[in-house]
Design a protein around this motif. Structure first.
Motif, PDB file in Angstrom:
ATOM      1  N   GLY A   7      12.057  40.295  29.321  1.00 10.89           N
ATOM      2  CA  GLY A   7      13.173  40.465  30.005  1.00 10.89           C
ATOM      3  C   GLY A   7      13.550  39.342  30.979  1.00 10.89           C
ATOM      4  N   ASN A  37      16.776  45.062  28.100  1.00  9.42           N
ATOM      5  CA  ASN A  37      16.329  45.721  29.354  1.00  9.42           C
ATOM      6  C   ASN A  37      14.874  45.894  29.801  1.00  9.42           C
ATOM      7  OD1 ASN A  37      15.061  47.809  27.619  1.00  9.42           O
ATOM      8  ND2 ASN A  37      17.039  48.356  27.049  1.00  9.42           N
ATOM      9  N   TYR A  38      14.694  46.424  30.914  1.00 13.47           N
ATOM     10  CA  TYR A  38      13.220  46.639  31.455  1.00 13.47           C
ATOM     11  C   TYR A  38      12.331  47.255  30.485  1.00 13.47           C
ATOM     12  CZ  TYR A  38      15.337  45.460  36.064  1.00 13.47           C
ATOM     13  OH  TYR A  38      16.025  44.679  36.854  1.00 13.47           O
ATOM     14  N   GLU A  69      10.647  48.971  37.289  1.00 14.22           N
ATOM     15  CA  GLU A  69      11.142  49.481  36.234  1.00 14.22           C
ATOM     16  C   GLU A  69      10.048  48.928  35.369  1.00 14.22           C
ATOM     17  OE1 GLU A  69      13.968  51.351  35.462  1.00 14.22           O
ATOM     18  OE2 GLU A  69      14.206  51.669  37.432  1.00 14.22           O
TER      19      GLU A  69
END
Ligand code: SF4
Length: 436
Positions: A7, A37-38, A69
């Protein structure tokens, strides 16, 4: 086995964006996937900014969010120069590097997330991975800065000027043009100083010898036949030589010059490059050579010790200089900056009052400058095509920071296309035109 996924959070200025692009290019080149995304990332890289305190906070918050996250975070970028501060808040980060440290970041990635064998690495586009839309790209010509402006901590984070040799820059520019880029935005901390550290060493490109120097860079980029826009130029005498190239249409008639102030005493307190030059005379001479020149600038009001008379001098400069695009900030101390030790800080209420007066004063000038263009036919570049029409930019508008040209009702154009419009309307920032 699927490829490891990284990421990426990219914060900060266009120079930091170019660093991000270089890291992403290397990651993709080695077969890593870039995760959106995380949750889908095996680890996260945060490219930080440390320019002002608000940017430091944003960077620290982003690192915190990525840790919460995802949990596995590598930190790079300007804030990396302040390791202790990062570790005090986020001791669990895997690695911290400074800005412009692709190799170090890649070493950390290899250590914490080894690459998978990937036979398809040749699928990487030759121009690398770009974070900008496909029709324009930033071209970073150097890193670091030899100046020591008292309000700035960039040299302490990024070091002294290190220029890229001219042939390397020109080959990258050529590859970008060949991949469909229609506009190059030349960036650095000080574009006019380009090549000083290399003693203007020469390089061969397209069978000709070019110096690693501002004028040759502009002339060579002008041969690519695409838009070339110069950012972060200081008003030194040697910049004069580039104006004929602008008048001849080789590079865009556009200069982004952060003047920061007009009072010579304040400029000296700021230790600004070219502080002793007569900027007004220089601007007037440039406009004689290239009447269509657009000048963008930024200023700081309420610098420590700025008197009402010095502020008034700045307003008078604006009136005389008739700059096209202007940004302004109230001075705010940056941790580690020499200006913090200067006497007579200007109270915040006065700073804000000066900022408002400055903006109002310049708004009238910018609006009048744009109004003069109504009725002209200009070439614009298409940035976006929506249902209501096309959104373009003129030669005098850099993406993200300047204005736009709206061509209402026109939906058949392509992004990156150059078209001619007749300017029909203007406000303080933007223009409206009709396709010719
Ligand atoms: S010219 Fe001044 S403001 Fe710009 S990077 Fe160098 S030291 Fe900082």
């Amino acid at each position: 086995m699927s490829n490891p996924r990284v990421g990426f959070i990219s914060l900060g200025c266009p120079k930091a964006l170019v660093d991000s692009e270089q890291i992403l290019t290397r990651l993709r080149g080695e077969g890593y996937q870039i995760a959106p995304n995380y949750q889908d990332s095996d680890l996260v890289i945060v490219n930080t900014c440390g320019f002002i305190d608000a940017a430091v906070e944003e960077s620290l918050d982003s690192i915190g969010e990525a840790l919460a996250e995802n949990g596995r975070v590598i930190v790079t970028g300007c804030l990396g120069a302040r390791q202790d501060e990062i570790l005090a808040r986020h001791p669990q980060v895997l690695k911290i590097t400074g800005a412009h440290a692709t190799d170090e970041v890649m070493d950390a990635v290899h250590e914490h997330l080894p690459p998978a064998h990937n036979p398809f690495i040749d699928l990487l586009p030759p121009q690398g991975v770009k974070l900008t839309p496909p029709h324009y790209a930033y071209l970073k010509i150097s890193e670091g800065c030899n100046h020591r402006c008292t309000f700035c901590i960039i040299p302490s984070m990024r070091g002294d000027l290190v220029s890229r040799p001219i042939a390397e820059v020109l080959h990258e520019a050529e590859t970008l043009a060949a991949s469909g880029v229609k506009e190059l935005l030349v960036v650095s901390q000080d574009t006019s100083a380009y090549g000083l550290d290399l003693r203007y060493q020469t390089g061969i490109w397209r069978g000709r010898e070019w110096k690693s120097q501002f004028h040759d860079l502009a002339e060579a980029l002008g041969e690519l036949g695409i838009w070339v826009r110069m950012h972060y130029v200081y008003p030194y005498p040697h910049v004069d030589a580039v104006l004929p190239l602008m008048a001849a249409g080789k590079v865009l008639p556009y200069l982004d010059i952060p003047f920061q102030h007009a009072s010579s005493r304040i400029l000296k307190l700021m230790k600004r490059p070219a502080a002793a030059e007569n900027n007004l005379e220089r601007i007037q001479a440039w406009r004689k050579i290239c009447p269509d020149l657009t000048i963008r600038s930024t200023f700081i009001v309420g610098f420590p010790g700025e008197t009402e008379a010095e502020f008034q001098e700045l307003l008078d400069f604006l009136t005389a200089a008739q700059l096209d695009r202007v940004g302004c900030f109230a001075y705010s101390p940056v941790r580690g900056a020499a200006a913090n030790a200067l006497p007579d800080p200007v109270p915040e209420a006065i700073q804000q009052e000066r900022l408002a007066r400055f903006m109002e004063h310049q708004a009238g000038i910018s609006a009048a400058r744009l109004q003069r263009r109504v009725g002209r036919i200009e070439t614009v570049i298409i940035d976006e095509v929506a249902e209501e029409g096309a959104v373009a930019r003129s030669q005098g508008d850099a993406p993200e920071i300047d204005g736009q040209v709206f061509i209402d009702g026109v939906t058949h154009l392509q992004v990156g296309q150059l078209v001619q419009v007749e300017i029909e309307e203007a406000d303080e920032y933007d223009l409206w035109g009709r396709l010719v």
